[in-house]
Write a protein that holds these residues in place. Structure first.
Motif, PDB file in Angstrom:
ATOM      1  N   TRP A  21      52.034  29.878   8.248  1.00 40.47           N
ATOM      2  CA  TRP A  21      53.396  29.570   8.662  1.00 40.47           C
ATOM      3  C   TRP A  21      54.070  28.604   7.696  1.00 40.47           C
ATOM      4  CZ3 TRP A  21      53.345  28.718  14.721  1.00 40.47           C
ATOM      5  CH2 TRP A  21      53.187  29.962  15.338  1.00 40.47           C
ATOM      6  N   THR A  22      53.353  27.586   7.268  1.00 42.49           N
ATOM      7  CA  THR A  22      53.931  26.622   6.335  1.00 42.49           C
ATOM      8  C   THR A  22      54.292  27.299   5.013  1.00 42.49           C
ATOM      9  OG1 THR A  22      52.602  24.855   7.322  1.00 42.49           O
ATOM     10  CG2 THR A  22      53.543  24.442   5.147  1.00 42.49           C
ATOM     11  N   THR A  23      53.380  28.147   4.528  1.00 44.88           N
ATOM     12  CA  THR A  23      53.666  28.873   3.287  1.00 44.88           C
ATOM     13  C   THR A  23      54.881  29.775   3.454  1.00 44.88           C
ATOM     14  OG1 THR A  23      51.304  28.855   2.748  1.00 44.88           O
ATOM     15  CG2 THR A  23      52.689  30.416   1.563  1.00 44.88           C
ATOM     16  N   VAL A  27      58.347  29.440   1.424  1.00 43.65           N
ATOM     17  CA  VAL A  27      58.896  30.577   0.667  1.00 43.65           C
ATOM     18  C   VAL A  27      60.283  30.929   1.189  1.00 43.65           C
ATOM     19  CG1 VAL A  27      58.582  33.021   0.156  1.00 43.65           C
ATOM     20  CG2 VAL A  27      56.630  31.476   0.043  1.00 43.65           C
ATOM     21  N   SER A  28      60.426  30.930   2.533  1.00 40.45           N
ATOM     22  CA  SER A  28      61.730  31.249   3.126  1.00 40.45           C
ATOM     23  C   SER A  28      62.773  30.202   2.752  1.00 40.45           C
ATOM     24  CB  SER A  28      61.606  31.343   4.651  1.00 40.45           C
ATOM     25  OG  SER A  28      60.695  32.350   5.008  1.00 40.45           O
ATOM     26  N   TYR A  29      62.331  28.929   2.731  1.00 43.01           N
ATOM     27  CA  TYR A  29      63.252  27.849   2.379  1.00 43.01           C
ATOM     28  C   TYR A  29      63.783  28.025   0.956  1.00 43.01           C
ATOM     29  CZ  TYR A  29      64.767  23.198   0.917  1.00 43.01           C
ATOM     30  OH  TYR A  29      65.483  22.148   0.401  1.00 43.01           O
ATOM     31  N   TYR A  30      62.858  28.229   0.008  1.00 42.31           N
ATOM     32  CA  TYR A  30      63.298  28.377  -1.381  1.00 42.31           C
ATOM     33  C   TYR A  30      64.098  29.663  -1.576  1.00 42.31           C
ATOM     34  CZ  TYR A  30      60.498  24.375  -2.773  1.00 42.31           C
ATOM     35  OH  TYR A  30      60.001  23.112  -2.901  1.00 42.31           O
ATOM     36  N   ASP A  31      63.731  30.704  -0.868  1.00 38.88           N
ATOM     37  CA  ASP A  31      64.480  31.953  -0.972  1.00 38.88           C
ATOM     38  C   ASP A  31      65.876  31.772  -0.375  1.00 38.88           C
ATOM     39  OD1 ASP A  31      64.493  34.887  -1.516  1.00 38.88           O
ATOM     40  OD2 ASP A  31      64.847  34.977   0.646  1.00 38.88           O
ATOM     41  N   ALA A  32      65.933  31.079   0.789  1.00 39.36           N
ATOM     42  CA  ALA A  32      67.244  30.838   1.413  1.00 39.36           C
ATOM     43  C   ALA A  32      68.112  29.954   0.523  1.00 39.36           C
ATOM     44  CB  ALA A  32      67.054  30.187   2.778  1.00 39.36           C
ATOM     45  N   ARG A  33      67.510  28.944  -0.082  1.00 36.25           N
ATOM     46  CA  ARG A  33      68.288  28.069  -0.958  1.00 36.25           C
ATOM     47  C   ARG A  33      68.874  28.850  -2.130  1.00 36.25           C
ATOM     48  NH1 ARG A  33      65.848  22.938  -4.192  1.00 36.25           N
ATOM     49  NH2 ARG A  33      64.987  24.656  -5.419  1.00 36.25           N
ATOM     50  N   ILE A 162      69.164  26.226   8.264  1.00 36.32           N
ATOM     51  CA  ILE A 162      68.289  27.406   8.166  1.00 36.32           C
ATOM     52  C   ILE A 162      66.819  26.988   8.304  1.00 36.32           C
ATOM     53  CG2 ILE A 162      67.464  29.227   6.625  1.00 36.32           C
ATOM     54  CD1 ILE A 162      70.300  29.385   5.482  1.00 36.32           C
ATOM     55  N   THR A 163      66.452  25.906   7.606  1.00 43.17           N
ATOM     56  CA  THR A 163      65.059  25.425   7.686  1.00 43.17           C
ATOM     57  C   THR A 163      64.711  24.989   9.098  1.00 43.17           C
ATOM     58  OG1 THR A 163      65.223  24.653   5.394  1.00 43.17           O
ATOM     59  CG2 THR A 163      63.417  23.787   6.728  1.00 43.17           C
ATOM     60  N   LEU A 167      61.682  26.254  11.457  1.00 41.32           N
ATOM     61  CA  LEU A 167      60.555  25.408  11.859  1.00 41.32           C
ATOM     62  C   LEU A 167      60.467  25.195  13.360  1.00 41.32           C
ATOM     63  CD1 LEU A 167      60.604  22.633   9.096  1.00 41.32           C
ATOM     64  CD2 LEU A 167      59.065  24.589   9.310  1.00 41.32           C
ATOM     65  N   VAL A 168      61.613  25.130  14.036  1.00 43.79           N
ATOM     66  CA  VAL A 168      61.578  24.839  15.478  1.00 43.79           C
ATOM     67  C   VAL A 168      60.763  25.871  16.247  1.00 43.79           C
ATOM     68  CG1 VAL A 168      63.011  24.719  17.563  1.00 43.79           C
ATOM     69  CG2 VAL A 168      63.662  23.433  15.524  1.00 43.79           C
ATOM     70  N   PRO A 169      60.974  27.184  16.030  1.00 40.06           N
ATOM     71  CA  PRO A 169      60.136  28.154  16.758  1.00 40.06           C
ATOM     72  C   PRO A 169      58.652  28.018  16.409  1.00 40.06           C
ATOM     73  CG  PRO A 169      62.079  29.228  15.844  1.00 40.06           C
ATOM     74  CD  PRO A 169      62.027  27.872  15.249  1.00 40.06           C
ATOM     75  N   LEU A 170      58.391  27.700  15.144  1.00 44.35           N
ATOM     76  CA  LEU A 170      56.988  27.557  14.753  1.00 44.35           C
ATOM     77  C   LEU A 170      56.352  26.359  15.450  1.00 44.35           C
ATOM     78  CD1 LEU A 170      57.156  28.227  10.900  1.00 44.35           C
ATOM     79  CD2 LEU A 170      56.797  29.846  12.751  1.00 44.35           C
ATOM     80  N   ILE A 171      57.063  25.236  15.484  1.00 49.64           N
ATOM     81  CA  ILE A 171      56.508  24.033  16.097  1.00 49.64           C
ATOM     82  C   ILE A 171      56.368  24.207  17.602  1.00 49.64           C
ATOM     83  CG2 ILE A 171      56.947  21.588  16.525  1.00 49.64           C
ATOM     84  CD1 ILE A 171      58.330  21.486  13.786  1.00 49.64           C
TER      85      ILE A 171
END
Length: 460
Positions: A21-23, A27-33, A162-163, A167-171
């Protein structure tokens, strides 16, 4: 800390999930950015193109009015209409420059200084306390320059949202996932707990196989190994029971004889009669001692556990030691014992067990061979095998009895009074443990020939 499969599975699965999930989030964060930056850059470029079109139109029709401010108001109004409703419009600014040092018009949010010193393209600028992303367009030989910029905090805010949504659903889902994994692992390991309870509830004498139908595939190797162990234990216990019963039966007769001879010696009044009874008593004790020794040897060899301490053993040396040890009995009967062997002959085995094997063979040969008889022992190598052959001039064993003499307590028709019926049974057992075969035949002197063929040869 106690080893727990449940705990290890839970920690492993949760750790793997968190890492994945962290990975994925990174990846999603950098892709979204990257996507946000590209999207906002495209919007800046589009706004600059629209503004440049408006500027060129107004400059061509009302160049003079531009200087008086009428065109400026119209340009601002039209661009604000183009950006109307945008949540970040107060953080977006534009400037229109004529030449290098005179601006024609700028938005209220734009700083008084140029947004960028570049003639064209994108650039990152720091003005006051804010960082700007600026796009510059030039037309008419650089006479007109349009600059549109937005503060970086717009992009950061969007990326943070976006981040956060990632993260909220994951946490929030992690505790639920841990609970589901805990329950799933517990249900999956439940058959092992049932198996443990079933074995723990068994009576010590119960060696029935464990049922394998409700057991999962992963547990079947363990269950099969347990069942195989139970089967071997059952066989070992049955052999022990038979050996104990046979030993009790075999010991009953010599012990009764010892008691009878002791009573005869006790009642005897004649010195010669008393001496004879005591002599018979001593012989009976010797026979009983030999029987007990054989029983102990068989008990040590009989459980299906094999032998330890296997190493290279010189068979010739063992035969030499045993012949020297038993030579007294052969001399008393005037039996000629001969050893035929050249050089060393090494086999892989247990030295003490092989010594017991050779001693039983030679002792039997001396017991069965009559006065002035002959016993020949030979050790020879034949290719990849080593043969130990013992020949005597005794009565031999009839062909129809050669298989039965390996049974416990079986005595052939020509068996002497002092025999225990265990010698050849011990020989076969030790031979089997050393991957050797035992073959009975008739010697050249008309007696018994025992041939042992060893496969586990050690080269020297």
């Amino acid at each position: 800390m106690k080893y727990s499969v449940r705990r290890r599975l839970l920690v492993t699965l949760l750790s793997a999930t968190i890492v994945v999930w962290t990975t994925t989030a990174l990846v999603s964060y950098y892709d979204a950015r990257t996507e946000v930056y590209d999207l906002f850059d495209a919007q800046l470029a589009q706004a600059a193109q629209v503004l440049m079109s408006l500027v060129e139109h107004e400059m061509q029709e009302e160049l003079q009015e531009t200087r008086s401010g009428g065109a400026e108001k119209r340009l601002i109004t039209e661009l604000e209409e183009h950006l109307a409703g945008h949540r970040y419009e107060k953080k977006v600014a534009f400037q229109i420059w004529v030449g290098r040092d005179r601006y024609v018009v700028r938005s209220p949010q734009a700083p008084a200084v140029p947004l960028s010193t570049a003639d064209s393209g994108f650039s990152n600028e720091t003005i006051g306390k804010h960082r700007w992303r600026v796009v510059t367009l030039s037309e008419q030989g650089g006479l007109i320059r349009v600059q549109v910029g937005e503060r970086f905090e717009i992009r950061r805010e969007l990326i943070h949202r976006i981040t956060l949504r990632l993260l909220v659903p994951l946490i929030l889902g992690l505790p639920l996932l841990a609970l589901l994994i805990w329950v799933g692992v517990g249900r999956s390991l439940a058959p092992f707990s049932r198996l443990a309870r079933d074995i723990a509830a068994r009576d010590p004498s119960s060696l029935q196989p464990v049922g394998v139908n409700p057991i999962p595939v992963e547990a079947k190797p363990l269950v099969n190994a347990l069942n195989a162990l139970f089967a071997r234990l059952q066989q070992a216990f049955e052999r022990e029971k038979r050996l104990t019963a046979d030993a009790a039966h075999e010991l009953r007769t010599p012990l009764a004889g010892l008691r009878m001879q002791a009573e005869v010696a006790q009642r005897a009044t004649d010195k010669r009669e008393k001496q004879n009874a005591l002599s018979q008593l001593i012989k009976g004790v010797d026979r009983t001692t030999h029987l007990v020794e054989q029983l102990l040897t068989m008990a040590r060899l009989d459980p299906d556990i094999g032998l330890q301490d296997f190493k290279a053993v010189n068979l010739r040396d063992i035969v030499t030691e045993v012949l020297a040890e038993l030579s007294t009995g052969a001399i008393e009967k005037k039996i000629d014992i001969e050893l035929q062997s050249e050089g060393a002959h090494f086999v892989r085995g247990n030295a003490e067990a092989l010594r017991v094997l050779v001693r039983n063979l030679v002792d039997n040969a001396i017991r069965y061979t009559p006065q002035d008889g002959r016993v020949v022992v030979s050790v020879a190598s034949t290719g990849s095998q080593i043969e130990l052959i013992l020949r005597d001039s005794g009565p031999g064993i009839a062909a129809d009895e050669r298989e039965r003499v390996f049974e416990r307590f079986y005595r052939g028709q020509e068996s002497p009074a002092g025999g225990s019926g265990l010698g050849l049974s011990i020989v076969r057992r030790i031979a089997a443990l050393h991957d050797a075969s035992v073959i009975l035949g008739t010697s050249t002197d008309g007696g018994l020939e025992v041939r042992l063929v060893f496969q586990s040869v050690v080269a020297h």
